[in-house]
Design a protein around this motif. Structure first.
Motif, PDB file in Angstrom:
ATOM      1  N   HIS A   1       1.430  -4.447  11.390  1.00  0.00           N
ATOM      2  CA  HIS A   1       2.177  -4.297  10.114  1.00  0.00           C
ATOM      3  C   HIS A   1       1.705  -5.482   9.303  1.00  0.00           C
ATOM      4  O   HIS A   1       1.774  -6.526   9.604  1.00  0.00           O
ATOM      5  CB  HIS A   1       3.566  -4.315  10.447  1.00  0.00           C
ATOM      6  N   ASP A   2       1.649  -4.999   8.091  1.00  0.00           N
ATOM      7  CA  ASP A   2       1.181  -6.113   7.090  1.00  0.00           C
ATOM      8  C   ASP A   2       2.132  -5.991   5.654  1.00  0.00           C
ATOM      9  O   ASP A   2       1.712  -5.172   4.940  1.00  0.00           O
ATOM     10  CB  ASP A   2      -0.332  -6.033   6.523  1.00  0.00           C
ATOM     11  N   PRO A   3       3.304  -6.474   6.022  1.00  0.00           N
ATOM     12  CA  PRO A   3       4.504  -6.219   4.893  1.00  0.00           C
ATOM     13  C   PRO A   3       3.957  -6.795   3.610  1.00  0.00           C
ATOM     14  O   PRO A   3       4.711  -5.973   2.479  1.00  0.00           O
ATOM     15  CB  PRO A   3       5.591  -6.867   5.756  1.00  0.00           C
ATOM     16  N   LEU A   4       3.286  -7.915   3.557  1.00  0.00           N
ATOM     17  CA  LEU A   4       3.004  -8.562   2.313  1.00  0.00           C
ATOM     18  C   LEU A   4       2.026  -7.553   1.558  1.00  0.00           C
ATOM     19  O   LEU A   4       2.080  -7.575   0.242  1.00  0.00           O
ATOM     20  CB  LEU A   4       2.362 -10.025   2.532  1.00  0.00           C
ATOM     21  N   HIS A   5       1.189  -6.996   2.160  1.00  0.00           N
ATOM     22  CA  HIS A   5      -0.221  -6.387   1.450  1.00  0.00           C
ATOM     23  C   HIS A   5      -0.337  -4.949   1.481  1.00  0.00           C
ATOM     24  O   HIS A   5      -1.092  -4.648   0.639  1.00  0.00           O
ATOM     25  CB  HIS A   5      -1.516  -7.151   1.829  1.00  0.00           C
ATOM     26  N   ASP A   6       0.127  -4.188   2.611  1.00  0.00           N
ATOM     27  CA  ASP A   6      -0.186  -2.859   2.700  1.00  0.00           C
ATOM     28  C   ASP A   6       0.943  -2.010   3.220  1.00  0.00           C
ATOM     29  O   ASP A   6       1.222  -2.121   4.274  1.00  0.00           O
ATOM     30  CB  ASP A   6      -1.349  -2.820   3.823  1.00  0.00           C
ATOM     31  N   SER A   7       1.757  -1.363   2.365  1.00  0.00           N
ATOM     32  CA  SER A   7       2.791  -0.909   2.592  1.00  0.00           C
ATOM     33  C   SER A   7       2.582   0.502   3.475  1.00  0.00           C
ATOM     34  O   SER A   7       3.596   1.123   3.944  1.00  0.00           O
ATOM     35  CB  SER A   7       3.605  -0.119   1.242  1.00  0.00           C
ATOM     36  N   THR A   8       1.381   1.010   3.477  1.00  0.00           N
ATOM     37  CA  THR A   8       1.100   1.986   4.526  1.00  0.00           C
ATOM     38  C   THR A   8       0.977   1.597   5.889  1.00  0.00           C
ATOM     39  O   THR A   8       0.564   2.432   6.734  1.00  0.00           O
ATOM     40  CB  THR A   8      -0.273   2.737   4.028  1.00  0.00           C
ATOM     41  N   SER A   9       0.863   0.225   6.157  1.00  0.00           N
ATOM     42  CA  SER A   9       0.686  -0.186   7.471  1.00  0.00           C
ATOM     43  C   SER A   9       1.863   0.114   8.214  1.00  0.00           C
ATOM     44  O   SER A   9       3.174   0.059   7.649  1.00  0.00           O
ATOM     45  CB  SER A   9       0.176  -1.556   7.511  1.00  0.00           C
ATOM     46  N   VAL A  10       1.963   0.465   9.487  1.00  0.00           N
ATOM     47  CA  VAL A  10       2.901   0.708  10.442  1.00  0.00           C
ATOM     48  C   VAL A  10       3.535  -0.354  11.319  1.00  0.00           C
ATOM     49  O   VAL A  10       2.671  -1.146  11.832  1.00  0.00           O
ATOM     50  CB  VAL A  10       2.630   2.069  11.008  1.00  0.00           C
ATOM     51  N   LYS A  11       4.786  -0.481  11.615  1.00  0.00           N
ATOM     52  CA  LYS A  11       5.249  -1.568  12.519  1.00  0.00           C
ATOM     53  C   LYS A  11       4.871  -1.404  13.888  1.00  0.00           C
ATOM     54  O   LYS A  11       4.720  -2.404  14.647  1.00  0.00           O
ATOM     55  CB  LYS A  11       6.788  -1.470  12.285  1.00  0.00           C
TER      56      LYS A  11
END
Length: 382
Positions: free
Chosen positions: A233-243
């Motif tokens: 997950h890349d919470p700072l830069h890519d909202s489409t990345s998954v946890k």
């Protein structure tokens, strides 16, 4: 066997046992590159000096007793559409001929944290648009197994440098087959991960809802080792990345039990156009899974016949939008022949900076998004 011929997992073991050094490995790989690169032409930029400095730093860490990752000291080539701070990132296009990003892509930050050694930027079809690695403003890449054949694309450079021994691992990007197809052409392992498993931050966009970064290696274990390092997950830069793309390490679970696993074989994939050799190998793999306890059965994906036209409509529409930012003003190529006319500046910079294939896809995308055609094409495809 020379070091450049070994898999990344074998090299990782040798480095861990201190039987070889990272500098020794890097020098061996660059010697191989110097021997074959003029024929293969898999790179746009070779970063030998920076890579040797990275390798030397890894050796110092290992000598001091630091606990290092499996990728520490392993040379990795990076597709030229993934941003590397201070190193040319051109998308194999005249439009970005002088672009040195002021930041790293998330995957590069992860590889740096893992102490990987970045060998350079691999050639590609311009802006990832193509399937032969011939649509590059730099030069065409050749298949290392037969220099008269293409390596596939758009990540043809990444596949070719791994196949040629110029790097044991590489990162590519896949929008509609751009990792999987060149991996097949070059006889290496390539994977398009599930969308969202790998951050897209710093991947110069072609079609944002389809693009995904993925690994190339000489073995499945190599690909798993690289993918383990870049997922998350890349919470700072890519909202489409998954946890939670998957549970645990892929590499650690390669030999996990497949009993009870359900595997569908879409009947539409085995119709006209499939070669006998491909059919035979896929069915042999299916039988191997059956023998290990997996359940293999035929399924139907009736809409698959529309996949290709849908792909070209959606990807071209997104490309038209994404590539609008390259206007000759902010960065990259600017025509010297525009005078004081801003419209002429835009038109000439884009006409001169983009290659023919990129221009075709921008025009197609603009068409399907235009008034009167949006509902008929883009909305229907979506």
């Amino acid at each position: 066997m020379a070091l450049y011929e070994k898999t990344a997992s074998e090299l990782s073991e040798l480095l861990g046992k201190k039987e070889i050094s990272a500098v020794e490995l890097a020098k061996d790989v660059f010697a191989r590159t110097k021997a074959v690169e003029d024929k293969v032409q898999g790179y746009v930029t070779v970063a030998e000096e920076a890579a040797l400095a990275q390798a030397e730093a890894v050796d110092k860490k290992r000598a001091s007793g630091e606990e290092l990752s499996a990728l520490a000291g392993i040379p990795i080539a990076i597709k030229d559409n993934i941003c590397t701070k201070g190193t040319l990132t051109t998308c194999a296009s005249k439009m970005l001929y002088n672009f040195k990003p002021p930041y790293n892509a998330t995957v590069i930050e992860k590889l740096t944290a893992a102490d990987a050694v970045i060998t350079g930027k691999a050639n590609m079809d311009e802006f990832a648009m193509g399937s032969s690695c011939e649509n590059s403003a730099a030069h065409p890449t050749h298949n290392p197994h037969n220099l008269d054949r293409v390596p596939g694309g758009s990540s043809g450079g990444s596949a070719a440098v791994v196949a040629a021994g110029e790097a044991p691992l590489a990162l590519g990007s896949d929008t509609g087959g751009s990792i999987r197809q060149p991996a097949s052409f070059c006889g290496v392992v390539g994977l398009k991960p599930t969308y969202g498993a790998v951050s897209r931050y710093g991947l110069i966009a072609f079609a944002s809802s389809l693009d995904q970064i993925g690994p190339f290696g000489r073995s499945i274990e190599d690909a798993a080792m690289l993918l383990d390092a870049v997922t998350g997950h890349d919470p700072l830069h890519d909202s489409t990345s998954v946890k939670t793309p998957f549970e645990g390490s892929l590499r650690a679970n390669l030999n996990a039990d497949v009993k009870g696993l359900k595997i569908g074989l879409p009947k539409e994939y085995f119709g006209e156009g499939i070669s006998d050799a491909v059919r035979k190998n896929v069915m042999a793999a299916a039988e191997a899974y059956k023998a290990l306890g997996a359940e293999v059965f035929e399924i139907s994906l009736p809409l698959v016949e529309y996949a290709l036209p849908i792909y070209y409509i959606l990807s071209s529409a997104e490309a038209s939008s994404n590539l609008a930012r390259f206007d000759g003003v902010k960065y990259g190529y600017r025509t010297p022949n525009a005078g004081d006319d801003i419209t002429e500046l835009y038109t000439k910079s884009r006409s001169e900076g983009f290659g023919a294939e990129v221009q075709r896809r921008i025009m197609l995308g603009t068409y399907v998004l235009s008034s009167g055609y949006y509902d008929a094409y883009y909305k229907k495809a979506r």
